[in-house]
Design a protein around this motif. Sequence first.
Motif: not given
Length: 208
Positions: A146-154
């Motif tokens: 399963e692929e998801t797009v995450e955002i960490e520290d911009g």
Amino acid sequence: MTTTDATRQLVFRMVGTWWRIDLSSPAAIADSTKQIATGVLGRADDRATGRARLRDELGKAATAAADADAQLLMIQTELGPGQPMSATLTVFEDERMRMSPAIGTDAASVLAVFEKSIPLMDPSRAETMVRRRCMDGEVVRVHEIEETVEIEDGERYTQRRLVAQYWYPLPGTKRLLTVVLTTPLGNIPHTLLSYFDAIVAASAFQEA
């Protein structure tokens, strides 16, 4: 281990550090996740944010498992001292997984009929279907990344999560038990599938 009926339990022999989350109530979930966060990250003040984030992540996973009537939820944090590992094991008995009365309770027959239903139930994973061993015989496995797009520290990045489902025939019944093993280490799926298969290979039903 997890109780499957009044007389049988599915028992796992684990390697590394695993934590069991009590799913019996929201308060039990909160207490379990607090203990895990403290056990993993310690009590230092500078780790308070990390503990809160971990409690939140575990709480969401545990609530979802409880809502799905899971019998067992366990979280792995280490393979060994100083060897971090992130994996989750969840056990369900899906009431939909009851085979026709005509096939009897022989495990091989139950699995054979179930395999024919997988392309209809889950066509996206059907092509990954294989048989694997446990100590009592065979189980059916499918998996998915399963692929998801995450955002960490911009920064944006793609998270790949490996989800492997194993179906065990419950001894002497027409029912199936579902064991789901997941890890965020989806970039190395073959290595992690081998690890999950080893966990399943060492599992067995025992008298309660």
